[in-house]
Motif scaffolding. Structure first.
Motif, PDB file in Angstrom:
ATOM      1  N   UNK A   1       5.899  12.368  -7.572  1.00  0.00           N
ATOM      2  CA  UNK A   1       5.434  10.987  -7.514  1.00  0.00           C
ATOM      3  C   UNK A   1       4.036  10.851  -8.103  1.00  0.00           C
ATOM      4  N   UNK A   2       3.168  11.809  -7.787  1.00  0.00           N
ATOM      5  CA  UNK A   2       1.795  11.740  -8.300  1.00  0.00           C
ATOM      6  C   UNK A   2       1.747  11.884  -9.816  1.00  0.00           C
TER       7      UNK A   2
ATOM      8  N   UNK B   1       3.022   1.441  -9.288  1.00  0.00           N
ATOM      9  CA  UNK B   1       3.209   2.883  -9.103  1.00  0.00           C
ATOM     10  C   UNK B   1       2.331   3.422  -7.979  1.00  0.00           C
ATOM     11  N   UNK B   2       1.104   2.915  -7.902  1.00  0.00           N
ATOM     12  CA  UNK B   2       0.194   3.347  -6.838  1.00  0.00           C
ATOM     13  C   UNK B   2       0.780   3.023  -5.468  1.00  0.00           C
ATOM     14  N   UNK B   3       1.316   1.847  -5.307  1.00  0.00           N
ATOM     15  CA  UNK B   3       1.897   1.451  -4.024  1.00  0.00           C
ATOM     16  C   UNK B   3       3.095   2.329  -3.665  1.00  0.00           C
ATOM     17  N   UNK B   4       3.887   2.710  -4.656  1.00  0.00           N
ATOM     18  CA  UNK B   4       5.035   3.591  -4.406  1.00  0.00           C
ATOM     19  C   UNK B   4       4.552   4.930  -3.830  1.00  0.00           C
TER      20      UNK B   4
ATOM     21  N   UNK C   1       1.608   5.599  -2.369  1.00  0.00           N
ATOM     22  CA  UNK C   1       0.980   5.423  -1.057  1.00  0.00           C
ATOM     23  C   UNK C   1       2.011   5.161   0.036  1.00  0.00           C
ATOM     24  N   UNK C   2       3.094   4.445  -0.297  1.00  0.00           N
ATOM     25  CA  UNK C   2       4.147   4.232   0.698  1.00  0.00           C
ATOM     26  C   UNK C   2       4.809   5.548   1.072  1.00  0.00           C
TER      27      UNK C   2
ATOM     28  N   UNK D   1      -8.122  10.440   1.587  1.00  0.00           N
ATOM     29  CA  UNK D   1      -6.975  10.858   0.765  1.00  0.00           C
ATOM     30  C   UNK D   1      -6.556   9.738  -0.185  1.00  0.00           C
ATOM     31  N   UNK D   2      -6.492   8.517   0.336  1.00  0.00           N
ATOM     32  CA  UNK D   2      -6.111   7.363  -0.485  1.00  0.00           C
ATOM     33  C   UNK D   2      -7.104   7.151  -1.620  1.00  0.00           C
ATOM     34  N   UNK D   3      -8.376   7.269  -1.309  1.00  0.00           N
ATOM     35  CA  UNK D   3      -9.407   7.089  -2.332  1.00  0.00           C
ATOM     36  C   UNK D   3      -9.266   8.128  -3.433  1.00  0.00           C
TER      37      UNK D   3
END
Length: 229
Positions: free
Chosen positions: A14-15, A34-37, A39-40, A81-83
């Protein structure tokens, strides 16, 4: 052990989506989706979607709620982690601009920078593409490469023209000297991508330059020489 390995592989896969489609401005909508995918999948989407978890406030007797403290510490860990995920999915210039912001602030700032511009960017790109024409005495290669680049940029904004329409736009932008190429290309219905078409046009242009004085009749992919009278 096998399950953990497969989960890690899924995360990496995914990354890679973000790694291969780093934020560059015009591709903001695709990047954000893509970022939301990612992070979900990582269960981090609340970091940018929900209000921040506040630090535990001491009670009147001075004691601290351990559960609230743990929740806050987990929030800080997930926020970091999100950042990192967000920053690594950007170019270096954007990283420097946002490295001191928290994730929600980064997203809000990017929306102001690019979110409202998507329609304007798409309009300008399509306007340039649809009005493209090959200038007299200009080589066909750079002209077609520019059109292909515009097509790719539009695709990143979610505007997919498809191969056949893209080829038609390129052919329509050419000069009358390419009329025989256009007729032959459409009659033969050659199956090729845009870059293969570009190479064919360059070859045809070279034929025109080298055989112009010899009265050669040319078609796509071949030529037949005739003696001048």
């Amino acid at each position: 052990m096998t399950t953990r390995f497969m989960n890690n592989m899924s995360v990496l896969s995914l990354c890679v989506i973000l790694e291969n489609n780093k934020l560059a401005g015009a591709n903001y909508d695709d990047w954000y989706r893509n970022l939301r995918i990612v992070l979900m999948y990582e269960r981090l989407i609340d970091i940018i979607d929900k209000p921040a978890v506040m630090a535990a406030v001491p009670k009147e007797d001075g004691s601290i709620d351990n559960e609230a403290t743990k929740a806050y510490e987990k929030f800080l860990e997930n926020g970091l982690t999100t950042k990192c995920i967000i920053l690594t999915s950007m170019g270096s210039d954007l990283q420097r601009q946002h490295q001191d912001m928290d994730p929600p602030t980064i997203i809000e700032h990017l929306k102001k920078m690019y979110g409202a511009q998507s329609k304007t960017v798409r309009y300008q790109l399509s306007k340039t593409l649809f009005r493209s024409t090959l200038d007299v005495d200009s080589p066909v290669g750079p002209h077609v490469l520019k059109m292909i680049d515009l097509i790719k940029q539009l695709e990143k904004l979610g505007c997919k023209l498809g191969k056949e329409l893209s080829q038609d736009l390129i052919l329509q932008s050419l000069l009358k000297t390419f009329s025989q190429f256009i007729v032959s290309f459409n009659m033969i219905k050659i199956s090729c991508d845009l870059y293969e078409m570009l190479n064919m046009l360059i070859d045809y242009e070279n034929q025109i330059a080298s055989e112009k004085k010899k009265g050669v009749a040319m078609v796509v992919g071949c030529s037949s020489k005739k003696k001048g009278k």
